[in-house]
Design a protein around this motif. Sequence first.
Motif, PDB file in Angstrom:
ATOM      1  N   HIS A   1       0.800  -1.221   0.000  1.00  0.00           N
ATOM      2  CA  HIS A   1       0.000   0.000   0.000  1.00  0.00           C
ATOM      3  C   HIS A   1       0.834   1.274   0.000  1.00  0.00           C
ATOM      4  O   HIS A   1       0.278   2.365   0.089  1.00  0.00           O
ATOM      5  N   GLY A   2       2.154   1.156  -0.109  1.00  0.00           N
ATOM      6  CA  GLY A   2       3.033   2.311  -0.236  1.00  0.00           C
ATOM      7  C   GLY A   2       3.372   2.986   1.080  1.00  0.00           C
ATOM      8  O   GLY A   2       2.709   2.785   2.089  1.00  0.00           O
ATOM      9  N   THR A   3       4.411   3.796   1.025  1.00  0.00           N
ATOM     10  CA  THR A   3       4.837   4.551   2.197  1.00  0.00           C
ATOM     11  C   THR A   3       3.718   5.494   2.616  1.00  0.00           C
ATOM     12  O   THR A   3       3.176   6.234   1.799  1.00  0.00           O
ATOM     13  N   ASP A   4       3.361   5.438   3.891  1.00  0.00           N
ATOM     14  CA  ASP A   4       2.269   6.247   4.452  1.00  0.00           C
ATOM     15  C   ASP A   4       0.959   6.053   3.708  1.00  0.00           C
ATOM     16  O   ASP A   4       0.113   6.943   3.675  1.00  0.00           O
ATOM     17  N   GLY A   5       0.805   4.890   3.067  1.00  0.00           N
ATOM     18  CA  GLY A   5      -0.461   4.553   2.424  1.00  0.00           C
ATOM     19  C   GLY A   5      -0.648   5.097   1.026  1.00  0.00           C
ATOM     20  O   GLY A   5      -1.751   5.020   0.474  1.00  0.00           O
ATOM     21  N   ARG A   6       0.399   5.635   0.432  1.00  0.00           N
ATOM     22  CA  ARG A   6       0.302   6.148  -0.939  1.00  0.00           C
ATOM     23  C   ARG A   6       0.870   5.093  -1.884  1.00  0.00           C
ATOM     24  O   ARG A   6       2.079   5.010  -2.099  1.00  0.00           O
ATOM     25  N   ALA A   7      -0.022   4.287  -2.435  1.00  0.00           N
ATOM     26  CA  ALA A   7       0.347   3.116  -3.224  1.00  0.00           C
ATOM     27  C   ALA A   7       0.709   3.466  -4.660  1.00  0.00           C
ATOM     28  O   ALA A   7       0.298   4.497  -5.199  1.00  0.00           O
ATOM     29  N   GLN A   8       1.455   2.568  -5.264  1.00  0.00           N
ATOM     30  CA  GLN A   8       1.758   2.648  -6.691  1.00  0.00           C
ATOM     31  C   GLN A   8       0.492   2.260  -7.466  1.00  0.00           C
ATOM     32  O   GLN A   8      -0.388   1.582  -6.943  1.00  0.00           O
ATOM     33  N   PRO A   9       0.405   2.663  -8.731  1.00  0.00           N
ATOM     34  CA  PRO A   9      -0.759   2.290  -9.540  1.00  0.00           C
ATOM     35  C   PRO A   9      -0.980   0.770  -9.522  1.00  0.00           C
ATOM     36  O   PRO A   9      -0.032  -0.003  -9.575  1.00  0.00           O
ATOM     37  N   GLY A  10      -2.234   0.396  -9.417  1.00  0.00           N
ATOM     38  CA  GLY A  10      -2.589  -1.016  -9.386  1.00  0.00           C
ATOM     39  C   GLY A  10      -2.820  -1.553  -7.985  1.00  0.00           C
ATOM     40  O   GLY A  10      -3.369  -2.627  -7.813  1.00  0.00           O
ATOM     41  N   MET A  11      -2.396  -0.791  -6.977  1.00  0.00           N
ATOM     42  CA  MET A  11      -2.611  -1.198  -5.591  1.00  0.00           C
ATOM     43  C   MET A  11      -3.523  -0.164  -4.929  1.00  0.00           C
ATOM     44  O   MET A  11      -3.596   0.989  -5.374  1.00  0.00           O
ATOM     45  N   GLU A  12      -4.195  -0.557  -3.866  1.00  0.00           N
ATOM     46  CA  GLU A  12      -5.120   0.349  -3.179  1.00  0.00           C
ATOM     47  C   GLU A  12      -4.364   1.290  -2.241  1.00  0.00           C
ATOM     48  O   GLU A  12      -3.640   0.836  -1.355  1.00  0.00           O
ATOM     49  N   SER A  13      -4.549   2.585  -2.451  1.00  0.00           N
ATOM     50  CA  SER A  13      -3.971   3.575  -1.542  1.00  0.00           C
ATOM     51  C   SER A  13      -4.840   3.675  -0.299  1.00  0.00           C
ATOM     52  O   SER A  13      -6.067   3.605  -0.372  1.00  0.00           O
ATOM     53  N   LEU A  14      -4.186   3.837   0.841  1.00  0.00           N
ATOM     54  CA  LEU A  14      -4.898   3.954   2.108  1.00  0.00           C
ATOM     55  C   LEU A  14      -4.860   5.378   2.651  1.00  0.00           C
ATOM     56  O   LEU A  14      -5.686   5.735   3.492  1.00  0.00           O
ATOM     57  N   ALA A  15      -3.923   6.177   2.178  1.00  0.00           N
ATOM     58  CA  ALA A  15      -3.770   7.544   2.676  1.00  0.00           C
ATOM     59  C   ALA A  15      -5.041   8.349   2.448  1.00  0.00           C
ATOM     60  O   ALA A  15      -5.557   8.406   1.342  1.00  0.00           O
ATOM     61  N   GLY A  16      -5.547   8.942   3.518  1.00  0.00           N
ATOM     62  CA  GLY A  16      -6.729   9.780   3.428  1.00  0.00           C
ATOM     63  C   GLY A  16      -8.034   9.034   3.268  1.00  0.00           C
ATOM     64  O   GLY A  16      -9.087   9.660   3.117  1.00  0.00           O
ATOM     65  N   ALA A  17      -8.000   7.702   3.315  1.00  0.00           N
ATOM     66  CA  ALA A  17      -9.229   6.913   3.177  1.00  0.00           C
ATOM     67  C   ALA A  17     -10.074   7.045   4.450  1.00  0.00           C
ATOM     68  O   ALA A  17      -9.584   7.433   5.511  1.00  0.00           O
ATOM     69  N   ASN A  18     -11.323   6.702   4.350  1.00  0.00           N
ATOM     70  CA  ASN A  18     -12.241   6.767   5.481  1.00  0.00           C
ATOM     71  C   ASN A  18     -11.865   5.718   6.529  1.00  0.00           C
ATOM     72  O   ASN A  18     -11.782   4.527   6.217  1.00  0.00           O
ATOM     73  N   LYS A  19     -11.644   6.168   7.746  1.00  0.00           N
ATOM     74  CA  LYS A  19     -11.223   5.281   8.835  1.00  0.00           C
ATOM     75  C   LYS A  19     -12.230   4.163   9.078  1.00  0.00           C
ATOM     76  O   LYS A  19     -11.858   2.992   9.176  1.00  0.00           O
ATOM     77  N   ASP A  20     -13.502   4.494   9.178  1.00  0.00           N
ATOM     78  CA  ASP A  20     -14.524   3.483   9.464  1.00  0.00           C
ATOM     79  C   ASP A  20     -14.594   2.422   8.361  1.00  0.00           C
ATOM     80  O   ASP A  20     -14.769   1.245   8.649  1.00  0.00           O
ATOM     81  N   ASP A  21     -14.446   2.855   7.110  1.00  0.00           N
ATOM     82  CA  ASP A  21     -14.456   1.903   5.996  1.00  0.00           C
ATOM     83  C   ASP A  21     -13.265   0.951   6.082  1.00  0.00           C
ATOM     84  O   ASP A  21     -13.397  -0.253   5.845  1.00  0.00           O
ATOM     85  N   MET A  22     -12.086   1.503   6.420  1.00  0.00           N
ATOM     86  CA  MET A  22     -10.892   0.660   6.546  1.00  0.00           C
ATOM     87  C   MET A  22     -11.042  -0.346   7.684  1.00  0.00           C
ATOM     88  O   MET A  22     -10.696  -1.522   7.528  1.00  0.00           O
ATOM     89  N   VAL A  23     -11.577   0.114   8.812  1.00  0.00           N
ATOM     90  CA  VAL A  23     -11.772  -0.791   9.956  1.00  0.00           C
ATOM     91  C   VAL A  23     -12.726  -1.910   9.561  1.00  0.00           C
ATOM     92  O   VAL A  23     -12.458  -3.088   9.822  1.00  0.00           O
ATOM     93  N   LYS A  24     -13.826  -1.557   8.912  1.00  0.00           N
ATOM     94  CA  LYS A  24     -14.803  -2.583   8.505  1.00  0.00           C
ATOM     95  C   LYS A  24     -14.167  -3.601   7.568  1.00  0.00           C
ATOM     96  O   LYS A  24     -14.331  -4.811   7.749  1.00  0.00           O
ATOM     97  N   LYS A  25     -13.421  -3.120   6.564  1.00  0.00           N
ATOM     98  CA  LYS A  25     -12.765  -4.040   5.629  1.00  0.00           C
ATOM     99  C   LYS A  25     -11.799  -4.968   6.352  1.00  0.00           C
ATOM    100  O   LYS A  25     -11.777  -6.175   6.109  1.00  0.00           O
ATOM    101  N   MET A  26     -10.989  -4.395   7.232  1.00  0.00           N
ATOM    102  CA  MET A  26     -10.007  -5.219   7.950  1.00  0.00           C
ATOM    103  C   MET A  26     -10.685  -6.249   8.845  1.00  0.00           C
ATOM    104  O   MET A  26     -10.251  -7.403   8.906  1.00  0.00           O
ATOM    105  N   LEU A  27     -11.745  -5.849   9.531  1.00  0.00           N
ATOM    106  CA  LEU A  27     -12.458  -6.802  10.383  1.00  0.00           C
ATOM    107  C   LEU A  27     -13.143  -7.874   9.542  1.00  0.00           C
ATOM    108  O   LEU A  27     -13.211  -9.037   9.956  1.00  0.00           O
ATOM    109  N   ASP A  28     -13.624  -7.487   8.354  1.00  0.00           N
ATOM    110  CA  ASP A  28     -14.211  -8.479   7.447  1.00  0.00           C
ATOM    111  C   ASP A  28     -13.143  -9.445   6.936  1.00  0.00           C
ATOM    112  O   ASP A  28     -13.392 -10.647   6.844  1.00  0.00           O
TER     113      ASP A  28
END
Length: 100
Positions: A38-65
């Motif tokens: 997912h790249g340094t500090d969540g800034r991914a290269q093309p083709g991977m999902e970036s996490l930087a600035g993403a919605n916290k609740d959405d990330m938590v739900k995905k990870m728990l799923d």
Amino acid sequence: MKIRHGLTMLALMASAGLAQAQDALQVRSWAAACANCHGTDGRAQPGMESLAGANKDDMVKKMLDFKAGRKPATIMHQLAKGYSDEQITAIAGYFAAQKK
């Protein structure tokens, strides 16, 4: 007496600040494990999902799923099981706070 009380409060505040800094470093080190995909500090290269600035609740739900096996994955279901729910929430908070 007032000076002693003031020094005690100053020491407690310094201790709390140190604990917060250590906690922040701990969360950052957990998040660093995500950098390969997912790249340094969540800034991914093309083709991977970036996490930087993403919605916290959405990330938590995905990870728990992923952790519970409700969301199919190639590797995330295995990685998610290595973190407590509290760690997942902290890591998601770290990435949500990063600039895109």
